[in-house]
Design a protein around this motif. Structure first.
Motif, PDB file in Angstrom:
ATOM      1  N   GLN A   3     102.947 -10.088 131.704  1.00 44.38           N
ATOM      2  CA  GLN A   3     103.740 -10.212 132.925  1.00 44.38           C
ATOM      3  C   GLN A   3     102.901  -9.817 134.142  1.00 44.38           C
ATOM      4  OE1 GLN A   3     107.336  -7.968 132.857  1.00 44.38           O
ATOM      5  NE2 GLN A   3     108.142  -8.884 134.744  1.00 44.38           N
ATOM      6  N   ILE A   4     103.014 -10.613 135.193  1.00 41.21           N
ATOM      7  CA  ILE A   4     102.248 -10.375 136.410  1.00 41.21           C
ATOM      8  C   ILE A   4     103.128  -9.648 137.415  1.00 41.21           C
ATOM      9  CG2 ILE A   4     101.001 -11.454 138.312  1.00 41.21           C
ATOM     10  CD1 ILE A   4     100.387 -13.796 136.494  1.00 41.21           C
ATOM     11  N   SER A   5     102.647  -8.538 137.973  1.00 43.44           N
ATOM     12  CA  SER A   5     103.385  -7.783 138.984  1.00 43.44           C
ATOM     13  C   SER A   5     102.662  -7.881 140.317  1.00 43.44           C
ATOM     14  CB  SER A   5     103.525  -6.321 138.568  1.00 43.44           C
ATOM     15  OG  SER A   5     102.262  -5.684 138.536  1.00 43.44           O
ATOM     16  N   ILE A   6     103.399  -7.566 141.386  1.00 41.35           N
ATOM     17  CA  ILE A   6     102.803  -7.608 142.721  1.00 41.35           C
ATOM     18  C   ILE A   6     101.652  -6.614 142.826  1.00 41.35           C
ATOM     19  CG2 ILE A   6     103.227  -7.269 145.174  1.00 41.35           C
ATOM     20  CD1 ILE A   6     104.520  -9.752 144.075  1.00 41.35           C
ATOM     21  N   ILE A   7     101.847  -5.433 142.243  1.00 41.67           N
ATOM     22  CA  ILE A   7     100.805  -4.389 142.315  1.00 41.67           C
ATOM     23  C   ILE A   7      99.534  -4.860 141.618  1.00 41.67           C
ATOM     24  CG2 ILE A   7     100.205  -2.018 141.737  1.00 41.67           C
ATOM     25  CD1 ILE A   7     102.331  -2.286 143.890  1.00 41.67           C
ATOM     26  N   SER A   8      99.707  -5.474 140.446  1.00 41.20           N
ATOM     27  CA  SER A   8      98.522  -5.945 139.711  1.00 41.20           C
ATOM     28  C   SER A   8      97.817  -7.076 140.455  1.00 41.20           C
ATOM     29  CB  SER A   8      98.922  -6.398 138.311  1.00 41.20           C
ATOM     30  OG  SER A   8      99.785  -7.531 138.365  1.00 41.20           O
ATOM     31  N   LEU A   9      98.606  -7.913 141.121  1.00 40.43           N
ATOM     32  CA  LEU A   9      97.988  -8.988 141.907  1.00 40.43           C
ATOM     33  C   LEU A   9      97.143  -8.423 143.045  1.00 40.43           C
ATOM     34  CD1 LEU A   9     100.931 -11.553 142.156  1.00 40.43           C
ATOM     35  CD2 LEU A   9      98.868 -11.743 140.756  1.00 40.43           C
ATOM     36  N   ILE A  10      97.632  -7.352 143.670  1.00 31.70           N
ATOM     37  CA  ILE A  10      96.893  -6.747 144.779  1.00 31.70           C
ATOM     38  C   ILE A  10      95.636  -6.051 144.272  1.00 31.70           C
ATOM     39  CG2 ILE A  10      96.993  -5.000 146.589  1.00 31.70           C
ATOM     40  CD1 ILE A  10      99.957  -5.638 146.907  1.00 31.70           C
ATOM     41  N   THR A  11      95.795  -5.270 143.204  1.00 32.47           N
ATOM     42  CA  THR A  11      94.653  -4.498 142.692  1.00 32.47           C
ATOM     43  C   THR A  11      93.590  -5.390 142.053  1.00 32.47           C
ATOM     44  OG1 THR A  11      95.888  -4.118 140.631  1.00 32.47           O
ATOM     45  CG2 THR A  11      96.028  -2.423 142.348  1.00 32.47           C
ATOM     46  N   ASN A  12      94.025  -6.519 141.504  1.00 33.92           N
ATOM     47  CA  ASN A  12      93.071  -7.417 140.839  1.00 33.92           C
ATOM     48  C   ASN A  12      92.521  -8.503 141.761  1.00 33.92           C
ATOM     49  OD1 ASN A  12      93.399  -6.071 138.373  1.00 33.92           O
ATOM     50  ND2 ASN A  12      95.176  -7.337 137.817  1.00 33.92           N
TER      51      ASN A  12
END
Length: 230
Positions: A3-12
């Motif tokens: 699952q993709i989260s907003i936080i992971s999108l920003i950090t990655n």
């Protein structure tokens, strides 16, 4: 599938996209600080304006009203205009000037200077909100374009055109546009709201200035001596 989260999108996200997001985050913090500050100051200005105009209309003696507000340190808009105008009248009277036009001209300049000073204080930082509202979507779009370009470059290197391989890169790129809109929308709305509030205050100050000058002219016309002691 992970699952993709907003936080992971920003950090990655890639470094350039993260820089764009950081710039927009600073814009958001600054704009919200301006919004809360202006909301407070303009709300107080409207409240104090209404309060003083009621005092002015219900007062039987402008000298007593002048003495009452002269000890206040929080005069704004019409209250400050009244204080500045009557202070100028007293200075001119003490200087021995008796010409009606000269007295009126001096008071009018004092009122105009007060209006300009008040408006400048309320208009301060509004241009910053307008700038943030204008440029934030484009900065976010820059991050989006860079992120999508980065995603397709990575896709060309892997050679596998699958949704799973493309989606994360495109999603993190679109987050930059979303953040840009998150900054721009409240900034633009606040700018329009505060600009309208300042415009209304300006109209009320000019209207009060006209009423005050009419009062001074009536006092001067009714005077039968060279002394304009009110």
């Amino acid at each position: 599938m992970e699952q993709i989260s907003i936080i992971s999108l920003i950090t990655n996200a890639s470094i350039p996209v993260q820089i764009v997001m950081a710039i927009l985050a600073v814009f958001s913090i600054v704009s919200w600080g301006i919004i809360f500050s202006k909301w407070t100051s303009l709300a107080r200005a409207k409240m104090e304006t209404n309060k003083f105009i009621k005092q002015y209309q219900n007062s039987n003696s402008i000298t007593n009203l002048y003495n009452a507000i002269s000890v206040q340190n929080n005069r704004v808009t019409t209250g400050q205009m009244f204080f500045a105008g009557l202070s100028e009248y007293n200075k001119v009277s003490k200087s021995g000037i008796t010409n009606k036009d000269a007295i009126t001209a001096n008071i009018e300049r004092a009122l105009s200077a007060t209006i300009d000073e008040e408006l400048n204080s309320y208009e301060k930082s509004l241009s910053t909100l307008a700038t943030f509202g204008s440029v934030s979507p484009y900065i976010g779009l820059l991050g989006t374009v860079w992120g999508i370009m980065h995603a397709f470059i990575g896709l060309s290197n892997t050679g596998q055109a699958t949704l799973a391989s493309v989606a994360p890169g495109i999603a993190e790129a679109l987050v930059a546009t979303a953040i840009g809109l998150f900054v721009a929308i409240p900034a633009y709305m606040a700018y329009n709201k505060f600009s309208a509030d300042v415009s209304n205050l300006e109209k009320r100050m000019y209207r009060f200035g006209d009423e005050f000058l009419n009062l001074i002219n009536r006092k001067l016309s009714a005077s039968n001596s060279n002394s304009q002691d009110m």
